[in-house]
Each structure stands twice: as C-alpha cells, then as structure tokens.
Design a protein around this motif. Structure first.
Motif, short mmCIF file in Angstrom:
data_model
loop_
_atom_site.label_atom_id
_atom_site.label_comp_id
_atom_site.label_asym_id
_atom_site.label_seq_id
_atom_site.Cartn_x
_atom_site.Cartn_y
_atom_site.Cartn_z
N LEU A 181 1.04 -1.51 -0.09
CA LEU A 181 0.14 -0.28 -0.43
C LEU A 181 1.15 1.75 0.34
O LEU A 181 1.17 2.00 -1.40
CB LEU A 181 -0.50 -0.13 0.70
N ALA A 182 2.20 1.62 0.92
CA ALA A 182 2.75 2.49 0.77
C ALA A 182 3.75 2.18 -0.25
O ALA A 182 4.30 4.14 -0.62
CB ALA A 182 3.70 2.45 2.45
N THR A 183 3.89 1.64 -0.88
CA THR A 183 4.15 1.83 -2.23
C THR A 183 4.23 2.49 -3.48
O THR A 183 3.93 3.76 -4.34
CB THR A 183 5.18 0.62 -2.19
N ALA A 184 2.62 1.81 -3.41
CA ALA A 184 1.49 2.13 -4.29
C ALA A 184 1.20 3.64 -4.06
O ALA A 184 1.07 4.71 -5.52
CB ALA A 184 0.15 1.61 -4.44
N LEU A 185 0.70 5.10 -2.83
CA LEU A 185 0.97 5.51 -2.23
C LEU A 185 1.59 6.74 -3.49
O LEU A 185 1.58 7.80 -3.45
CB LEU A 185 0.58 5.60 -1.09
N LEU A 186 3.02 6.20 -2.83
CA LEU A 186 4.10 7.39 -3.62
C LEU A 186 3.63 7.86 -5.09
O LEU A 186 4.41 9.29 -5.08
CB LEU A 186 5.26 6.49 -4.06
N ARG A 187 2.57 7.24 -5.75
CA ARG A 187 2.58 7.89 -6.92
C ARG A 187 1.53 8.89 -7.04
O ARG A 187 1.37 9.38 -7.64
CB ARG A 187 1.98 6.53 -8.28
N SER A 188 0.79 8.57 -6.23
CA SER A 188 -0.23 9.72 -6.03
C SER A 188 0.95 11.40 -5.25
O SER A 188 0.05 12.83 -4.52
CB SER A 188 -1.47 9.45 -5.03
#
Length: 440
Positions: A181-188
């Motif tokens: 989740l945290a890794t995916a959030l970096l795009r936003s």
C-alpha cells in the motif's frame, strides 16, 4: 427441548451454529450464541483490509443475517459454571446476568499475547479485528497526508515509519500488504521519496512464518527486503515509550505506527473463570471427538473447539500433538462438532476430528505471495492468485464471496481507494468545532 449455548461467535462458533441449524430437527433443540460482536471476523482478509484491497464490512459476516434460527445474546461471557450449567454474561449496558443451558460449546477463541514492554499498551494496535485493520489503513494514509507538507526532519521520518512486531502469518501478511500500500501511494504523493519510507518487521525467533519450511521462510525475508522492508530476526522489542522503539539489538528509532501481532494467548474466560478441565497452558482439554475430557471420561454436556481448545492432532507423527490454531482447523472443527453434538443428542456415537492440512498460503502484497504443500513451493503472482482464490471460496456465504469479488474486480479498473476515514474515530469533532466557531 435441549438448550445449546455457544460461547463465542468466531470461526468455530459460527460454523458450529451453522451446522446445528442445518442438522437439528424442528423442536429438537434451541441454539444460543453469546458474543460481544454481532459478526464473525474473517481474519485472513484483515491484511487486505489494512491495505485497502478488501472493504472492511466484507471481512465481517453478520450473525443475524446468516444464522436465522439461532438466538443471539450480545455480551461477554465472564464465567462458565458447568457444575450449575450456566454462564454469566456481561452486556455493554446493564448488570451481568446468568444464562442457563443443557449443553455448552466453548469456542471463545484466543486473545492477543502481550508482554510487559514499557509503552506497549499506550502505543501499539493489534490486528485481530476489523476495526484494528481499518485503523491501520487510515493511520498510514493520514501519515502520508501529514508528512507531505512537513520539511525533512525527525517528525516526517516518524510519520513514514511503520513497525510490525511478530513474524507469524498475521504479522508477515500485514507487513507485506501495508508495504505494498505505502509503495503504491508514492505515485499520488510526489512530495515523498521512496527512500523516506521505513518499514520494520521485528521477530524474536531466528526465522519468520514457522508454518512453512526454512527455505520458503528465508525467501520471504529476502523478498520483503528487496521491496524495501527491514526484517529484524532474533530481536525483541524492549521499549515503546512515546513511540520511541528500543530493540534488543541496540537499535533505536521513532515509529508513527506500531502493530503488535506476536501470537495468541489463551482466553482469560477459559484460563481463569471456568470449572471445565484445562491443560497446563490454559486451554480446554478435549477428546478427538471435541467433547470436553476429564481425567477418566468425557464431561457430559460440554464441547469445545477452535483456538481455546487443545484438540488432539490425529494426523501428527508426534504423540500428544494438538492442532495448530488457524482458520483451517477452526472451521472444520466447528462443522465436526455440530455433527457430533447432534449424533450424541440422538443417541449415536461421535466421530473423531481428523484433518490433513491443505498446505499454507500467504499474501505478501498485491501480486506477491507464497504457497507450500509438502515439498511443493510456489512464490510470486501465482501464489498470490492461489491465496485470493482459496479465501474467496473459504469465506462463508455466497453473498460475502460476491461482494469481495466485486471489490477486487473494481480495483483492477479503478485501482486502490486511498481515502482515509480516520475522522470516524471522532465523528462529532467537525460538528462540535463548527458549532463553537459559529458562536464566536
């Protein structure tokens, strides 16, 4: 009419009640379930709830919706007095009261095992209930929002640091899913760099995932570390005062989120507040038929299953082995208990509980997983798909299966939902603060 009382509506209790509803003839017995919560938590989905891949309500199965012919008492059983055939129930409101029965089924489950670590009670959160998984997800999302407007420094580092203590299935799956989740959030969040995230997994033993063999366990450690996680083996948490963690290795750091998943302990209702026979570790002593077992014979009218019972493992090569406390066994023990109880009510003979394991499968984040059955080991996307496939089949009721599948399908098109609802913890805050502003 026999009065059958089930203490606890978790896996074993839910499936025992479900089985009794299907097997009992009209007018043969009344079934009552006592539990503080009005639902059964499907715990294998909690890591995905924490990561926003499963809607929180879909990991909870309503008692009243799916057990139509069972009576429910919302409250906590504080004592089981089998000599008098009654339990004491403490509701959320009002005084405690006795509840009589003819047959008791003890499926109270286990509780989170804690150690006397300074600051633990004030800082940590568990991951055994839906509410905890939702709070973990919201804490991570809120931390990103807050950190994105702060300059580099100690507070920003603290907010972007997440620590899991416990390397069993709950801890490893929760760690892997929230790291995803945290890794995916970096795009936003372009304001936050990848190297600012700090994810720590602390395990007191020299390996994680004791249910798998050494090779796959080492692979999981390497896999998590390649994705940016930090795994501390042979390490204990010494202090968590004010969110400042001190490890037995000598390392110290501040964490914004501390998740405690360091195993289960016997339920205090069973260990200290019952006259039923117990093992030395505080679990209900049962025969292979799931009947409570005394020194010489089974105890009439008493049954137990699930995490609070020491169920003999008839498939193990070691004498005296008991089944491990997991969902596979709890579900099947609940079903077998229902069948055996009805057989005994009708003058028949109960059958022993025997279950050969189906292997173990774990999610490590979106597209990552591990599966082992004997010497067969599968890792990566295929193991992740096997995890999802198995659990969508295993979650009870077609209604819940369909809801989970629809959420997964929508995520393929729309991606993760990254809205934090942390304000739910204080739902009146906006109303009260707005009212005060209006008066000024």
């Amino acid at each position: 009419m026999q009065e059958i009382l089930i203490v606890g509506g978790g896996y074993a209790g839910f499936y025992a009640a479900w089985g009794l509803e299907r097997r009992l003839r009209p007018g043969e017995a009344h079934v009552t379930v006592v539990d503080p919560r009005p639902y059964m938590t499907y715990q294998p989905f909690l890591p995905e709830v924490a990561a926003g891949s499963v809607e929180a309500r879909h990991a909870a199965v309503s008692h009243r919706r799916h057990l139509r012919r069972t009576r429910f008492v919302t409250g906590a059983v504080t004592r089981i007095d089998h000599a008098q055939r009654r339990v004491t129930v403490a509701p959320e409101d009002g005084p405690a009261f006795p509840l009589p029965y003819d047959v008791v089924v003890v499926t109270a489950g286990a509780v989170t095992r804690k150690f006397p670590v300074p600051g633990l009670d004030e800082q940590a959160i568990g991951m055994k209930h839906v509410e905890e998984a939702v709070a973990i997800r919201d804490a991570i999302l809120t931390a990103f929002d807050r950190a994105s407007v702060l300059p580099p420094g100690p507070e920003r580092r603290r907010l972007l640091t997440v620590t899991f203590v416990g390397g069993g299935f709950s801890g490893v799956e929760g760690f892997g899913e929230t790291l995803s989740l945290a890794t995916a959030l970096l795009r936003s969040y372009p304001e936050i760099a990848r190297d600012e995230l700090a994810f720590h997994l602390v395990e007191a033993r020299g390996r994680i995932l004791p249910e798998v063999s050494d090779g796959p366990g080492r692979w999981v450690v390497r896999h998590l570390e390649r994705r940016g996680g930090r795994v501390h083996l042979d390490t204990q948490l010494r202090s968590a005062v004010d969110g400042h963690l001190v490890l037995s290795s000598g390392e110290e750091f501040d964490t914004g989120l501390l998740v405690w998943t360091a195993g289960n302990a016997a339920n205090p209702v069973v260990t200290s507040h019952t006259d039923l026979p117990l093992t030395a570790n505080g679990f209900v002593r049962v025969a292979a038929t799931l009947q409570v077992e005394g020194d010489d014979e089974v105890v009439p009218g008493a049954w137990a299953a699930g995490d609070d019972a020491a169920v003999p493992d008839l498939t193990a090569s070691r004498a005296g082995a008991t089944t491990v406390p997991n969902a596979q066994h709890a579900v099947r023990q609940g079903r077998r208990l229902a069948a055996n109880l009805v057989a005994v009510l009708r003058g028949g003979a109960p059958r022993p509980y025997v279950h050969h394991g189906l292997g173990v499968v774990a999610t490590l984040g979106l597209g990552h997983g591990v599966f082992q059955y004997g010497r067969l080991v599968i890792t990566g996307p295929l193991a992740w798909l096997m995890h999802r496939g198995y659990h969508v089949l295993a979650v009870p009721t077609w209604e819940r299966k369909l809801r989970v599948l629809l959420v997964w399908a929508s995520a393929v098109v729309g991606g993760r939902d990254i809205v934090s609802l942390a304000a739910l913890a204080e739902p009146r805050r906006a109303f009260v603060s707005g009212e005060a502003a209006g008066r000024r």
